[in-house]
Scaffold this motif. Sequence first.
Motif, PDB file in Angstrom:
ATOM      1  N   ARG A  60     -18.486   2.501   4.460  1.00  0.00           N
ATOM      2  CA  ARG A  60     -17.545   2.632   3.354  1.00  0.00           C
ATOM      3  C   ARG A  60     -17.558   4.045   2.772  1.00  0.00           C
ATOM      4  O   ARG A  60     -16.513   4.621   2.472  1.00  0.00           O
ATOM      5  CB  ARG A  60     -17.899   1.609   2.258  1.00  0.00           C
ATOM      6  N   ARG A  68       1.177   4.809   6.957  1.00  0.00           N
ATOM      7  CA  ARG A  68       0.434   3.570   7.153  1.00  0.00           C
ATOM      8  C   ARG A  68       1.404   2.515   7.676  1.00  0.00           C
ATOM      9  O   ARG A  68       2.593   2.526   7.357  1.00  0.00           O
ATOM     10  CB  ARG A  68      -0.157   3.093   5.814  1.00  0.00           C
ATOM     11  N   ARG A  75      -2.392  -4.150  -1.105  1.00  0.00           N
ATOM     12  CA  ARG A  75      -2.636  -2.707  -1.168  1.00  0.00           C
ATOM     13  C   ARG A  75      -3.681  -2.232  -0.162  1.00  0.00           C
ATOM     14  O   ARG A  75      -3.658  -1.086   0.280  1.00  0.00           O
ATOM     15  CB  ARG A  75      -3.079  -2.307  -2.575  1.00  0.00           C
ATOM     16  N   ASN A  76      -4.639  -3.109   0.179  1.00  0.00           N
ATOM     17  CA  ASN A  76      -5.712  -2.708   1.092  1.00  0.00           C
ATOM     18  C   ASN A  76      -5.445  -3.119   2.536  1.00  0.00           C
ATOM     19  O   ASN A  76      -6.326  -2.997   3.390  1.00  0.00           O
ATOM     20  CB  ASN A  76      -7.039  -3.311   0.626  1.00  0.00           C
ATOM     21  N   PRO A  82       0.828  -1.215   0.000  1.00  0.00           N
ATOM     22  CA  PRO A  82       0.000   0.000   0.000  1.00  0.00           C
ATOM     23  C   PRO A  82       0.857   1.257   0.000  1.00  0.00           C
ATOM     24  O   PRO A  82       2.058   1.212   0.312  1.00  0.00           O
ATOM     25  CB  PRO A  82      -0.793  -0.129   1.308  1.00  0.00           C
TER      26      PRO A  82
END
Length: 243
Positions: A209, A143, A132-133, A99
């Motif tokens: 979301r 992150r 990536r998530n 990510p």
Amino acid sequence: MMLTKKDLKADYIIANPPFNVSDWSGDLLRKDGRWQYGTPPAGNANYAWIQHFIYHLAPSGQAGFVLAKGSLTSKTSGEGEIRKRLIEADLIDCIVNLPAKLFLNTQIPASLWFVRRNKTTRNGEILFIDARNMGHLINRRTREFSKEDIQKIAETYHNWLNPDGNYEDVKGFCKSATIEEVAKLDYVLTPGRYVGLADEEDDFDFKERFLKLKAEFEEQLKEEAILNKRIAENLAKIELKDE
């Protein structure tokens, strides 16, 4: 890890070389013996690093290193041909897509490469992991992976390597692809091309979301405003110097 001894052959190599280095004396090393899969471009050292590590591996050695995500798809100045030869030589073991905002010293999207000489398992296959998530933001610019995130990626790779491991493809996360499948996609190594889209979970919460995406978008707008201000200030300085 810096490999300085010309005759060094290592069983394991772990490295985090600088991304996309342009000033690496490439023109002076055009005929270097390490370029067994093609001469890397003078303007970018990524594929010089890859071949440098492979050259210094023992006959059954393994290497893991970080590179810019662009190295997975680049075709500039013969990089695509070098990547093709590495794949066809069955040296690429696993690719992990990381990510953004994971590194403190760069915002450039990165990937993990794992290479292995003389494979004894999973011959002719490459494991693709799309992470990536994964991870969580500890502030708006950084992150990090939790221990559980790291364990999930590591266990997926080790289970895939182990003939008795409990590995299976997971849509949206991991896929074991054959070299033939990679060839059909023009030797691109981006995991997202292989893992497909994740199945939506039954407990999908649209409101949650939406609010998350809205917050991320607002943060991006703030960062854009700051960057635009800095650009305007720098342009003003240039105009004043011209006068």
